[in-house]
Each structure stands twice: as structure tokens, then as C-alpha cells.
Design a protein around this motif. Sequence first.
Motif, PDB file in Angstrom:
ATOM      1  N   TYR A  21      -0.599   1.009   0.682  1.00 22.92           N
ATOM      2  CA  TYR A  21      -0.972  -0.085   1.557  1.00 22.92           C
ATOM      3  C   TYR A  21      -0.130  -1.321   1.308  1.00 22.92           C
ATOM      4  O   TYR A  21      -0.384  -2.367   1.876  1.00 22.92           O
ATOM      5  CB  TYR A  21      -2.453  -0.414   1.367  1.00 22.92           C
ATOM      6  N   GLN A  70       6.238  -3.382   3.361  1.00 25.08           N
ATOM      7  CA  GLN A  70       7.534  -2.755   3.580  1.00 25.08           C
ATOM      8  C   GLN A  70       8.628  -3.729   3.157  1.00 25.08           C
ATOM      9  O   GLN A  70       8.452  -4.947   3.193  1.00 25.08           O
ATOM     10  CB  GLN A  70       7.713  -2.400   5.061  1.00 25.08           C
ATOM     11  N   PHE A 120       6.333 -13.631  11.079  1.00 25.85           N
ATOM     12  CA  PHE A 120       5.637 -12.477  11.625  1.00 25.85           C
ATOM     13  C   PHE A 120       4.393 -12.172  10.803  1.00 25.85           C
ATOM     14  O   PHE A 120       4.453 -12.095   9.566  1.00 25.85           O
ATOM     15  CB  PHE A 120       6.529 -11.230  11.601  1.00 25.85           C
ATOM     16  N   ARG A 133      -2.020  -3.471   8.682  1.00 28.40           N
ATOM     17  CA  ARG A 133      -2.066  -2.025   8.461  1.00 28.40           C
ATOM     18  C   ARG A 133      -3.527  -1.642   8.406  1.00 28.40           C
ATOM     19  O   ARG A 133      -4.310  -2.268   7.690  1.00 28.40           O
ATOM     20  CB  ARG A 133      -1.336  -1.667   7.172  1.00 28.40           C
ATOM     21  N   TYR A 185      11.757   3.438   7.871  1.00 25.95           N
ATOM     22  CA  TYR A 185      11.431   3.061   9.238  1.00 25.95           C
ATOM     23  C   TYR A 185      12.647   2.444   9.917  1.00 25.95           C
ATOM     24  O   TYR A 185      13.463   1.788   9.269  1.00 25.95           O
ATOM     25  CB  TYR A 185      10.306   2.010   9.244  1.00 25.95           C
ATOM     26  N   SER A 188      -3.567   6.444   9.196  1.00 23.42           N
ATOM     27  CA  SER A 188      -2.537   5.552   9.737  1.00 23.42           C
ATOM     28  C   SER A 188      -2.000   4.616   8.668  1.00 23.42           C
ATOM     29  O   SER A 188      -1.414   3.593   8.978  1.00 23.42           O
ATOM     30  CB  SER A 188      -3.097   4.748  10.905  1.00 23.42           C
ATOM     31  N   ALA A 189      -2.208   4.998   7.426  1.00 24.04           N
ATOM     32  CA  ALA A 189      -1.902   4.079   6.338  1.00 24.04           C
ATOM     33  C   ALA A 189      -0.439   3.732   6.245  1.00 24.04           C
ATOM     34  O   ALA A 189      -0.080   2.701   5.709  1.00 24.04           O
ATOM     35  CB  ALA A 189      -2.380   4.677   5.026  1.00 24.04           C
ATOM     36  N   SER A 190       0.431   4.564   6.776  1.00 21.66           N
ATOM     37  CA  SER A 190       1.842   4.307   6.547  1.00 21.66           C
ATOM     38  C   SER A 190       2.482   3.440   7.629  1.00 21.66           C
ATOM     39  O   SER A 190       3.649   3.136   7.538  1.00 21.66           O
ATOM     40  CB  SER A 190       2.598   5.632   6.471  1.00 21.66           C
ATOM     41  N   LYS A 191       1.746   3.048   8.637  1.00 25.50           N
ATOM     42  CA  LYS A 191       2.345   2.257   9.707  1.00 25.50           C
ATOM     43  C   LYS A 191       1.811   0.839   9.687  1.00 25.50           C
ATOM     44  O   LYS A 191       0.616   0.615   9.625  1.00 25.50           O
ATOM     45  CB  LYS A 191       2.045   2.895  11.065  1.00 25.50           C
ATOM     46  N   ILE A 192       2.739  -0.082   9.722  1.00 30.87           N
ATOM     47  CA  ILE A 192       2.394  -1.495   9.853  1.00 30.87           C
ATOM     48  C   ILE A 192       2.682  -1.918  11.288  1.00 30.87           C
ATOM     49  O   ILE A 192       3.717  -1.576  11.849  1.00 30.87           O
ATOM     50  CB  ILE A 192       3.206  -2.357   8.876  1.00 30.87           C
ATOM     51  N   PHE A 198       3.360  -5.099  13.763  1.00 32.93           N
ATOM     52  CA  PHE A 198       3.818  -6.478  13.683  1.00 32.93           C
ATOM     53  C   PHE A 198       3.426  -7.263  14.919  1.00 32.93           C
ATOM     54  O   PHE A 198       3.408  -6.738  16.041  1.00 32.93           O
ATOM     55  CB  PHE A 198       5.341  -6.521  13.540  1.00 32.93           C
ATOM     56  N   GLY A 199       3.138  -8.538  14.709  1.00 27.88           N
ATOM     57  CA  GLY A 199       2.946  -9.452  15.819  1.00 27.88           C
ATOM     58  C   GLY A 199       4.266  -9.795  16.473  1.00 27.88           C
ATOM     59  O   GLY A 199       5.334  -9.384  16.017  1.00 27.88           O
ATOM     60  N   GLN A 244       2.635   7.890   2.484  1.00 26.88           N
ATOM     61  CA  GLN A 244       1.217   8.241   2.567  1.00 26.88           C
ATOM     62  C   GLN A 244       0.819   9.021   1.327  1.00 26.88           C
ATOM     63  O   GLN A 244       1.524   9.906   0.885  1.00 26.88           O
ATOM     64  CB  GLN A 244       0.989   9.117   3.804  1.00 26.88           C
ATOM     65  N   PHE A 271      -0.342  -8.932   6.251  1.00 25.24           N
ATOM     66  CA  PHE A 271       0.927  -9.370   5.666  1.00 25.24           C
ATOM     67  C   PHE A 271       1.524 -10.503   6.493  1.00 25.24           C
ATOM     68  O   PHE A 271       1.320 -10.578   7.707  1.00 25.24           O
ATOM     69  CB  PHE A 271       1.938  -8.214   5.647  1.00 25.24           C
ATOM     70  N   GLY A 286      -6.871   0.322   7.431  1.00 30.38           N
ATOM     71  CA  GLY A 286      -7.297   0.942   6.187  1.00 30.38           C
ATOM     72  C   GLY A 286      -7.610   2.409   6.301  1.00 30.38           C
ATOM     73  O   GLY A 286      -7.748   3.098   5.299  1.00 30.38           O
TER      74      GLY A 286
END
Lengths: 116, 117
Positions: free
Chosen positions: B103, B106, A90, A94, B33, A100-104, A106-107, B97, A34, A96
Amino acid sequence: AQSVAQPEDQVNVAEGNPLTVKCTYSVSGNPYLFWYVQYPNRGLQFLLKYITGDNLVKGSYGFEAEFNKSQTSFHLKKPSALVSDSALYFCAVRDGWYSSASKIIFGSGTRLSIRP
Amino acid sequence: DGGITQSPKYLFRKEGQNVTLSCEQNLNHDAMYWYRQDPGQGLRLIYYSQIVNDFQKGDIAEGYSVSREKKESFPLTVTSAQKNPTAFYLCASGPGQGDPSSYNEQFFGPGTRLTVL
């Protein structure tokens, strides 16, 4: 563990010139990538994403990004920069793997400055 | 910023005080979040919630607490135990989830800037 890196803290470009903001990533499974933009004192706005399919993804405001699996990169590009593109950008990834699919992740962000 | 509201926009806290930041979403998202943003450090995850009445610590949960009593709301309390709370706080929501669109991206609120006096 998944991670994302933006190697440049700041990118300076003249208006009308092409711009590139770099991003590299590391994940265990297939990456979901993203780009977001943030203007001063505002939340993040979604620009574009790569989930699957064509490696060249087109997004909002004329931006595009190219997914390169061999180089694990997802650089943001625009053919002709505008002064109004000046903002903080940014990259995010995420993993695949389902767990852990629900956490993004970030740089650290790259500040893009377009001079008139 | 559409669909997620944060209040207040600016908040000032005296040392030793607890303060609560509000986050509300009308996007029907299961997951919510909280991130903290400091200059030059990008976004750091404080807490997240996959579903009502459940939440997990993120990378920097110490000194913060959350609740998730309603799907639409995910308030963050900055306690007196947080020694350096001055920062820009961002709330986000997204598919949970197990959602086929999990995927996807946000969505972020406009943020709350907290300053300790």
C-alpha cells in the motif's frame, strides 16, 4: 470504484501566507492517500501519505495533510508558503481492498502559484 | 526521481513510426507502471505489470504495447496505431500485490517527452 477529485485547477497564494490544496476521494474500503508534487518537465515526487493512525500527516518540505473520514477529504496544507512551492500537486488514492491494492488513482492536479 | 531512469528525455517521432521508451529501476520493485500526462488531464494509466512476464492494460492501452522480460525493465512501445501520441510519459514502480508494503507509494522516473513531427 475508487476515485479522487481535486476541485481547484489553480490556487494562488502570497508568499508567507498559509496554503491549502483540496482533495476528496471515494473508495470501497479503507483509503490509502498520497500527495505528490511535480516541477516542470520532471517526474512526480512523493510528499506524504496516510495509511492509518493520526489524521494529521507531516511530510516533506514543511507540508502536512489532514485526513477527514467523515468528509472523505485529504487536504494538503502548509503554514507559510514559499515561492519555491510553486508547482503542480497531485492527490492520489489506493483502495484498501486487496484486489485493487496495486493501483493508485491520481487526481487531475492543482497548480499552486506563490507570488512574492 | 532516484532509482528509476527513463530514456530518452526527449523523443521525436514521424507519423507511422513505432518508437520505444525505456524504463529501468533498481529499487527491486515487483510492480511497474506507465502513465501518460497531457496538459490539464492529470495522469492516465497505460499499462502496468505486477510481476515479470505479466502485464495488464490500463485505461488507455490502445496503440501501445509493453513487455516485462526482466524485473528491472518495463519498456513501452508507442505504435503507429496511436493517433495522438504527443505527450509526457511517466514510468513508475512500487511494491507488488501481496507485498506487506504494497500500500505504499509509487516512485516515478523523470519522464520522456514524445513529440510527433
